[in-house]
Design an enzyme around this catalytic site. Structure first.
Site, PDB file in Angstrom:
ATOM      1  N   GLU A   1      -2.284  22.963 -12.154  1.00 51.26           N
ATOM      2  CA  GLU A   1      -2.593  23.344 -13.539  1.00 51.26           C
ATOM      3  C   GLU A   1      -1.734  24.518 -14.003  1.00 51.26           C
ATOM      4  OE1 GLU A   1      -7.152  21.726 -13.972  1.00 51.26           O
ATOM      5  OE2 GLU A   1      -6.892  23.831 -13.505  1.00 51.26           O
TER       6      GLU A   1
ATOM      7  N   GLU B   1      -7.387  14.859 -11.089  1.00 51.76           N
ATOM      8  CA  GLU B   1      -8.707  15.473 -11.221  1.00 51.76           C
ATOM      9  C   GLU B   1      -9.433  14.825 -12.395  1.00 51.76           C
ATOM     10  OE1 GLU B   1      -9.217  19.724 -11.319  1.00 51.76           O
ATOM     11  OE2 GLU B   1      -7.449  20.066 -10.068  1.00 51.76           O
TER      12      GLU B   1
END
Length: 478
Positions: A179, A370
């Site tokens: 991320e 995810e």
């Protein structure tokens, strides 16, 4: 005649699950591991507290986590029983280089991941590995101020080279940074960046981001040289951003907010700084220092695929802060969507939207690394755990992922976050559970660590076994 839509996922689709070392392994100071930034947070990386001295008289949920370090064999056996084809985790940087700038790697740390990957491969489960997942060695913050320093490029590349050479016959799918667009929203956790004041926040973040871009390009170069046929991915948090109204101010600000997030994938996947960055830098008096050859490296060594997390969507109204992405930002209420017990909007159609948005923009493979549903779980008197809301979330999102594939998006695989209960990164809790496998551990650290299958375990098993066909069978007649 109308063409028939496929009722299963592509052949060789990688069904799996995802965790992070710092949220699962525990053993935070065993076998030569040094302290990482994740070890210094109490109460999560969003709302918790950080102290780089680490008070060993206080409780840190991540220090034991679910003890995956010692229990990975039983957990992987459960993953194999579920039918998983791949498993995403991270290598804890400070297991390999305890201080980050060590001359030699820690052999015990390297051996742990050898054993872990061997155990996965024994069951035919493909490792999908993140090189840096909010686990920067704490010494690199204390001594160098994290990614503010260009010196970290060399430390990261040395670390990457060691793991590429060590695991070249075991790992085909890699990701550079978890991320990475969280450099804007949580710069301390994502990049070890301590920002003292608002005036210097953006210049600091963009300079640190450049260092990460160069490190990523160099690591991608090494990955391709050392492991022919391997794939290196970028990884972003990609909740979609909707304008709150049709007011052009809301629409354009939402667009600007999306740009701040996709700035990272634009550079890493396209290989150059986007033109819109020039105005941001001009307006905020940002002068990114680059060295000769940096831009050529970015152009020549772009990532092979886009890995991303997707949990929910958000809405934006003109005048709200433009922070960079929506991973830790709730935005305004969207009355069209239901919410999780933690207040996160549930938006399966947004999942399809993001897949199409990203594939249209980059024309590179996508990897959903995810996606999950955090909630409370209760063990019933008969020992069972019913979690229909989690199953419903899974079903609806997979249906929309299938729609995206039919739209023309190339998707390598899907890894549910997390297939086993782990410590929540954002809040540092255990009671916010994502797993198909229950772990007996409480927020205060008590519990037996016993593993127990939830109802969702058996449902995901059926989804994988049928390559998704069961999703369409259950919807017949609806």
């Amino acid at each position: 005649m109308t063409a028939q839509i496929a009722k299963s996922f592509p052949d060789n689709f990688l069904w799996g699950g995802a965790i992070a070392a710092n949220q699962a392994e525990g053993a935070w100071n065993e076998d030569g591991k040094g302290p990482a930034i994740s070890d210094a947070f109490r109460g999560g990386i969003v709302g918790g507290t950080f102290d780089d001295t680490i008070d060993e008289n206080k409780y840190y949920a991540s220090h034991e986590a679910i003890d995956f370090y010692h229990r990975y064999k039983e957990d992987i056996a459960l993953f194999a029983e579920m039918g998983m084809k791949c498993f995403r985790t991270s290598i804890a940087w400070s297991r390999i280089f305890p201080n980050g700038d060590d001359a030699e790697p820690n052999e015990k740390g390297l051996q742990f991941y050898d054993d872990l990957f061997d155990e996965l491969l024994k069951y035919g489960i493909e490792p999908v590995i993140t090189i840096s997942h909010f686990e920067l060695p704490l010494n690199l913050i204390r001594k160098y101020e994290g990614w503010k320093s260009r010196e970290l490029i060399g430390f990261y590349v040395k670390y990457a080279e060691v793991v590429f050479k060590r695991y070249k016959n075991k790992v085909k799918y890699w990701m550079n940074f978890n991320e990475i667009n969280h450099f804007h929203t949580i710069p301390l956790a994502a990049g070890g960046i301590v920002v003292q004041d608002d005036e210097h926040k953006l210049p600091t973040i963009y300079q640190a981001s450049h260092h990460v871009f160069v490190a990523s390009a160099l690591a991608t170069k090494l990955c391709h040289e050392i492991i022919p046929g391997a794939m290196m991915g970028a990884m972003l948090s990609l909740s979609p951003i909707y304008p709150n109204t049709c007011n052009p101010d809301d629409v354009f600000e939402a667009y600007e907010l999306r740009r701040r997030s996709l700035f990272y994938s634009d550079v890493i996947l396209r290989g150059y700084y986007p033109s819109y960055a020039k105005r941001i830098w001009k307006e905020h008096n940002i002068m990114v220092q680059m060295e000769p050859g940096d831009e050529q490296l970015l152009r020549e060594h772009t990532a092979d695929y886009l890995g991303f997390s997707y949990y929910r969507s958000t809405t934006h109204k003109a005048g709200m802060p433009i922070l960079g992405n929506t991973g830790g930002i709730m935005g305004l209420d969207n009355s069209y969507l239901e919410k999780t017990p933690w207040g996160w909007p549930i938006d399966p159609k947004g999942f399809r939207y993001v897949c199409n948005e990203m594939y249209d923009r980059y024309q590179k493979p996508l990897f959903v690394v995810e996606n999950g549903y955090g909630s409370h779980d209760e063990i019933l008197e008969d020992g069972s755990i019913h979690d229909p809301e989690r199953v419903d979330y899974l079903n609806k999102h997979l249906i929309q992922l299938h729609e995206a594939i039919e739209d023309g998006c190339e998707v390598l695989g899907y890894t549910w976050w997390g297939p086993i209960d782990i410590v929540s990164a954002g809040t540092g809790e255990m009671k916010k559970r994502y797993g198909f496998i229950y772990v007996d551990k409480n927020n205060d650290g008590t519990g037996t660590l016993e593993r127990r299958k939830k109802n969702s375990f058996y449902w995901y098993q059926k989804i994988i076994e049928s390559n998704g066909e069961v999703l369409f069978e259950q919807n017949k007649g609806k």
